[in-house]
Design an enzyme around this catalytic site. Structure first.
Site, mmCIF file in Angstrom:
data_model
loop_
_atom_site.group_PDB
_atom_site.id
_atom_site.type_symbol
_atom_site.label_atom_id
_atom_site.label_comp_id
_atom_site.label_asym_id
_atom_site.label_seq_id
_atom_site.Cartn_x
_atom_site.Cartn_y
_atom_site.Cartn_z
ATOM 1 C CG ASN A 156 -0.413 -0.062 2.499
ATOM 2 O OD1 ASN A 156 0.757 -0.392 2.644
ATOM 3 N ND2 ASN A 156 -1.187 0.255 3.517
ATOM 4 C CE LYS A 179 8.116 -10.746 1.012
ATOM 5 N NZ LYS A 179 7.280 -10.221 -0.094
ATOM 6 C CB ALA A 181 4.084 -6.264 -1.392
ATOM 7 N N GLY A 233 2.415 -5.005 7.833
ATOM 8 C CA GLY A 233 1.486 -5.837 7.066
ATOM 9 C C GLY A 233 0.323 -6.245 7.944
ATOM 10 C CB SER A 234 -2.226 -8.835 7.455
ATOM 11 O OG SER A 234 -1.412 -9.966 7.280
ATOM 12 C CD GLU A 255 2.097 0.242 10.666
ATOM 13 O OE1 GLU A 255 0.936 -0.202 10.893
ATOM 14 O OE2 GLU A 255 2.427 0.781 9.615
ATOM 15 C CG LEU A 256 1.117 -6.159 13.250
ATOM 16 C CD1 LEU A 256 0.847 -7.223 14.299
ATOM 17 C CD2 LEU A 256 1.844 -6.766 12.054
ATOM 18 C CD GLU A 383 -6.354 -2.998 8.444
ATOM 19 O OE1 GLU A 383 -5.859 -4.136 8.417
ATOM 20 O OE2 GLU A 383 -5.675 -1.974 8.622
ATOM 21 C CD GLU A 460 8.142 1.710 10.847
ATOM 22 O OE1 GLU A 460 7.320 2.204 10.082
ATOM 23 O OE2 GLU A 460 8.682 0.606 10.658
#
Ligand code: ADP
Length: 480
Positions: A156, A179, A181, A233-234, A255-256, A383, A460
């Site tokens: 995103n 890595k 996405a 990510g998720s 950071e989910l 979400e 962050e």
């Protein structure tokens, strides 16, 4: 528009130890707007992940031994190069991700601002002296880089999620392997090209691109040479990766997901609340973890709010992100589109009412407002990650706070009020890492970004951001 076939910013191989690396197979990266293939990218896997970690391990002592001022000026060069190429990087980002060009260029500047910020913070990694309990000792605290950092980032924000992590890691003196996405690797590889041009030494910043995220993730989370793992990510994947990190006791930042409430009290400035809700809900087509996910409106304000809000939402221009004036781009994949469609359909079947939008068109989901949503509906609990705003109502402050906190997530929350007492009470009561008060867009490099509860841990950006990449070492000098 840029002809990327002639540009060194369009790369299609992993960047490991300062080298572009081919692989046996390639995978296609496509424009989510029309499916057009943008690049065929070498599909790296576990072997390349290991090579990247080895390279980062070998580069670490020298990078850590650069003076803070040297690291700072190299990072500053990276920032300058990114900003000089902002338009092209923005176009590339829109092509692979779909967001509007305005937002894409904004993301490039936002990502770069973290590199600028941490170029400055690199020079301020202060230690401490502590009065010792006995006269013959001295206590000193120094901070040292943790070592090799491995990162996994989502589609995103293909640029900023990498820049935000790498900037802090490199400033601290760590070396870095990421890595991105597989849907959006091109922005990551362009960053690597500019890192090289900026003079970041081989092995310090590595990008491993591949479709087998599980295999790469296993190496990142279990390799003994990785000191720290950071993930955006998720929640489901984050939990699994944190578990994998336990066997080697890595330091972890997560950071989910989020389920951000956006509360409108009856003393709010209605127009400001509507503008804030539109900005916070529909940016990036609703595909951010801090997007408002539930609009909670005080009962007596609800009719007026819904009328103004849906009128504003109807004005949003949907289309190809590269077209001027477009605000809502395509959904990232057909699956993501289907998920959003289903959430709305289930809510409607349970009694909710579509006020505007409520359907898909090609690769788009139309900007949508759904009223009469109740807290038990999946639309309020999940979400959404799409341009859909569920509106719920509440009667008083206590109920608003209880509804807002009734989620496992705790990333961002927003509320609108003009009452200073209420502002303090609600701000303190919300169980979220970030709270926007009369403000729908809150993220910047100077502020700590991160969540509580199952939205993760670590911060962050800001003066706190370096701590995630530094070890505290206590030196005890005796015999004085
Ligand atoms: P999103 O909903 O943003 O796609 P994911 O958590 O699925 O969230 O993806 C975020 C990042 O995690 C992506 O880079 C993806 O490739 C990666 N990823 C997904 N599943 C795994 C896994 N099992 N192991 C390692 N990485 C994974």
């Amino acid at each position: 528009m840029t002809d990327f076939s002639q540009s060194e910013l369009l790369r299609a191989e992993s960047y490991i130890n300062g080298t572009w690396c081919s692989a046996a197979n390639r995978f296609e990266v496509a424009n989510p707007f029309n499916g057009e293939v943008l690049a065929r990218v070498a599909d790296a896997g576990a072997t390349e992940a290991e090579q990247a970690i080895t390279a980062a391990q070998q580069a670490f002592p020298d990078w850590a031994n650069h003076s803070a001022a040297e690291r700072s000026s190299i990072l500053r060069r990276w920032y300058d190069l990114i900003m000089a190429r902002q338009d092209e990087l923005g176009e590339l980002l829109t092509l692979e991700q779909g967001k509007s060009l305005t937002e894409a260029k904004g993301e490039i500047a936002y990502g770069a601002s973290f590199i600028e910020w941490f170029a400055e913070e690199a020079k301020r990694v202060y230690g401490d002296t502590i009065p010792a309990p006995t006269a013959d000792k001295r206590i000193t605290v120094i901070k040292q880089p943790v070592g090799v950092v491995a990162a996994i980032t989502p589609w995103n924000f293909p640029n900023a999620m990498i820049a935000r992590k790498a900037a802090a890691a490199l400033a601290a003196g760590c070396t870095f392997v990421v890595k991105p996405a597989a849907q959006t690797p091109l922005s990551a590889l362009a960053l690597a090209e500019l890192a090289e041009q900026a003079g970041i030494p081989a092995g310090v910043f590595n990008v491993v691109v591949g479709t087998d995220s599980k295999a790469i993730g296993q190496v990142f989370t279990q390799h003994p040479q990785v000191a720290k793992f950071t993930f955006t990510g998720s929640t489901a994947v984050g939990k699994q990766l944190a578990e994998q990190c336990a066997s080697t006791v890595k330091r972890v930042s997560l950071e989910l997901g989020g389920n951000a409430p956006f509360i409108v009290f009856d003393d709010a400035d209605l127009d400001a609340a509507v503008a804030g809700a539109v900005a916070s809900k529909y940016r990036n087509t609703g595909q951010t973890c801090v997007c408002s996910n539930r609009i909670l409106v005080q009962q007596n304000m609800a009719p007026a709010f819904i009328e103004k809000f849906s009128a504003a939402v109807q004005q949003l221009k949907v289309g190809n992100g590269l077209e001027p004036g477009v605000e809502i781009g395509p959904m990232i994949t057909a699956d993501a589109l289907a998920d959003v469609e289903q959430l709305v359909q289930r809510a409607v079947a349970a009694g909710a009412k579509v006020v505007t939008g409520g359907k898909a068109e090609n690769s788009f989901y139309l900007p949508t407002v759904v009223a009469d949503v109740t807290p038990t509906m999946a639309l309020a609990q999940t979400e959404i990650f799409g341009p859909v705003a569920p509106v719920l109502t509440f009667n008083d402050e206590a109920e608003a706070i209880a509804m807002a906190n009734d989620t496992d997530y705790g990333l961002a929350a927003y509320f609108y009020s003009r009452d200073i007492g209420r502002i303090w009470r609600v701000a303190e009561a919300l169980q979220f890492g970030m709270v926007g008060i009369n403000e729908g867009l809150i993220s910047n490099a100077a502020a700590p970004f991160g969540g509580v509860k199952q939205s993760g841990y670590g911060r962050e950006g800001s003066k706190y951001g370096l701590d995630d990449y530094l070890d505290i070492k206590y030196l005890c000098l005796g015999g004085i």
